[in-house]
Each structure stands twice: as structure tokens, then as C-alpha cells.
Design an enzyme around this catalytic site. Sequence first.
Site, mmCIF file in Angstrom:
data_model
loop_
_atom_site.group_PDB
_atom_site.id
_atom_site.type_symbol
_atom_site.label_atom_id
_atom_site.label_comp_id
_atom_site.label_asym_id
_atom_site.label_seq_id
_atom_site.Cartn_x
_atom_site.Cartn_y
_atom_site.Cartn_z
ATOM 1 C CE LYS A 1 -3.794 2.037 2.746
ATOM 2 N NZ LYS A 1 -4.623 1.823 3.969
ATOM 3 C CB SER B 1 -7.689 3.806 3.357
ATOM 4 O OG SER B 1 -6.819 3.167 4.272
ATOM 5 C CB SER C 1 -8.253 0.998 6.339
ATOM 6 O OG SER C 1 -8.952 2.209 6.454
#
Length: 487
Positions: free
Chosen positions: A73, A154, A178
Amino acid sequence: MKLRWSACVLALFAGTAPASAQTVSDYLARIAAIDDAGPQLNAVLAINPDALKEEAAARAIKGPLAGKAMLIKDNVEVAGPMPTTAGSLALKDSVTGRDAPLVGSLRKAGVVILGKTNLSEWANIRSSSSSSGWSAVGGQTKNPHAIDRSACGSSSGSGAAIAAGLAWAAIGTETDGSITCPASINGIVGFKPTVGMVSRTHIVPISHSQDTAGPMTRSVADAALVMNAIAGTDPADPATAEADRRKSDFTAGLATASLKGLRLGVMRKQAGSHPVLLALFEKALADLKAAGAELIDVSFDTPPDMGRDEYSVLLYELREDMGAYLRTLPAANSPRTLADLIAFNKAHPEELRWFGQDTFELAETTTDEAAYQAARANSLKLAGPEGIDRLLREHRVALLIAPTDGPAWPIDLVLGDHFSSVGAGNLAAVAGYPHLTVPMGAVEGLPIGLSFIGAKWDDKRVLEAGAAYERARTVAVPVPSLKRWGE
């Protein structure tokens, strides 16, 4: 800039199901075919230009992760030419030359870092109304099961990428939902470890009380393999002081873990009201019971002041923790404070086209330390000792279970996300306890996950229960269509 491949390669890989074992070249071709072209998932933000070169050396390392290709990420630092942007134009050139300790541990285990994934910008903390999976750097991530629907956030890019077979596994991060929401909605496994099990050093922060990184994979066994590599004490992260003592071989006994006699607390109030989702949950419960689990209904109503105080904690820690991180960036022209980010966004209208930065602005004014300390103490008490711990103790259950989230909603850049009220992940997030989501089926082709939530440091037992359920599951899990919903 991501690699581009020829039209013949695109035709070969577009729409195909992910293979069980693939090389870096295979993954790069698939990324080009369905992320850059075709349905254009926008899950992968950047490709490691040295991935092919690093693969041979990685395969020479002994161990189960040797040569495995992973995506990271893009709020987690990776040494090399790829910037760590958190999705923001303010950090689009932020090349730090540092590996986050968890990335260094993956490399040591033989993992090939394939690239960086898109995310909700600033891990979805900039605005109270936003579209999960959108960032100014990467655009809008799409759900591979329905490309007009949200991949949640996210860690949207990590979830979509693994569902679409763009890498063997990915790293996500979570403050509250997330990892688990995008894993559930994209139909994959996601594990949020106990806060403090995995280092957060060199990860763009929101909250030192709740932030953690964790694996996003296609099986619980793969998540356990990743945990073996990334769990451990980091002297630079005080929260991990106990990690070396608390970690174990997360894969040991996983293949034979049993549900027989395991008492599970069923959180029916957290299952929502959608009849198809409720029927799917009942099938999961039947599978668990058939495998020998004892199911005990538990009743829990979330105290309203838990969420209120959690929000106060996130606002205060965002300003403090973000500033501390920004001041470590090596470039002389880097932003140094949350105020700098707010000013940057005002000066760059492309950042604020779809939604604003009211949360940033509120955090900048949240400076009352005494109020913050009181809010943290109360929210932690309500989620941990008086929440999860009390439920486990009073009902004599090992773990809590519930659907993770509702089905994916249509992407809406104008009005933002349409979250459901399904799930108990907020409890685990505020308490900092382990939370695993495992696919349990679909509602109208849209994936739904089953959550397993345990006590602090009970990460291994959570993974064992999830792996046992994975084997006991009788419901088919959906395969990504790479089409719009209903087509």
C-alpha cells in the site's frame, strides 16, 4: 509510471482467472491487461522497475516466501525509486530511500516487492465525505467483482489487486476498517493484527493508538505466512515492545486446526437487516456448527460515546503523528506539518475537486491534550475491557463472529460512500485487537466476509478459526467478473 505491454499480451491475460503460481512477468502482464487497460481497475499505483531483476535473487532464498510477489500500500515506504505518496500530490515526489521495517522483513524472507497499490488518499482521513479508493495520484480504484462499485478503503488498491490476481499478496493498513472492509468487499482474506504486533515505522500515520499494517491474501494460510515475516518488535515503535514475546509460528497447526468444541459468540445485532445477507450468514453459521463449533448468541449495543471519543482521538493524533512523520522526510521542500498539507490542498484545486478537507481542518484545531487523554481512556475502555473482553468472559466464548460488512455500493464521487451498518470491526479497531475476515459468499454477486474477532494478542487463534472455517465453508465464493454489476 507503470509498465505498458503489447496488445497481444493484453488479449492473452484480460479476463483470465489468476493462476495458482505466477512469476513476476506473469503478474506484470496481468497488471497491464486489466489494471492499466481493459477494465482499468486503478489498483496498482506504481511498479517496482527492479522487480524482474530482484526475482532471481529472491528465489535463491530458502523459505516459503522465496520469490513470492507482493504489492505494498502506498502509505508504506519502500526503498528504491518509487515515492510514498499516501495518494496525495503533496508527496508525489517523496522518495525516502527507506524500507519500512515490515518491508525489510519481507525482503529478507525472499519476497519480491512488485509495486505500490492505490488507496483512499491519506487513508480516508482528509474529509468526512469521500469516495473510498480515490486518490489524486491514482484516481478511483474499482472493484473487480463489479467495476462500477466501490472497492472500499482505505486499502482499496490492495484488496482489488489481490482479488484480481495482480500479485500473490499485498500489505494493507488499518486504523478502523481499512483492511477488513476492502478485503470483505473484494472477496479476499484480510487480517488486522493486534496493534503492536507489526511495526508502523516509516508508514504514513493517522493514529498511533489504532494504526497497524496487515496482510491481504487469497487464503488464511497465505496471511499466516506473511505474518510470520512481518510480526516482531521494532525498537523505533514502542507499541511493539511485546511483539517478539507474543508472536509465534502463525502457520503451525493451521492446516489441521479444528472448530470442534470452539465456542463462538454470534453478534446477530451486527448482521444488519438485509434478508439475503442474513440468509448467507445463517449458512456460514450452519457450516461452523457442522464442523463442531458451539454457537452462542451474544447481544451488544455500541455505546454512542465510543465512536464520539474515537473520533476525538483520531483528530488529535492525526495532527501530532502526521507532523512527526513529515518531519522525517529527507527532501528539503517536503511538507512538515498538517497545516502545510491543508495549505497545499487549497493551492491545488485538483485535490479538492470531489471532496474537501474538513477533517484535516478540524484536526488542526484539536489541541486539548487533557480532553484527548480522557477520550482515549474512555473509548479504549468501552471497546476493550467493557466491550470485547466482557463479551468473551461473560459468554465464555473464544471469539466473536459477525458479517464483516455489507455488499459493495456504487462508486459516487459526487455524494461519496454509502457504508452499511453491518459488522463489529469498530470494536476491534478501537481496542486494537485482532480481526480476521474470510469470504463467506456473495449477495447478488457482491462478496461478503465473515469476521473473527479475538482478545488482544490472540492473533494465532483467530487465524486458526478462520482457516478451519475456510475448509468447512460449503457456499461458493464469487470469481471477479471484471464487468459492471449485473452485466
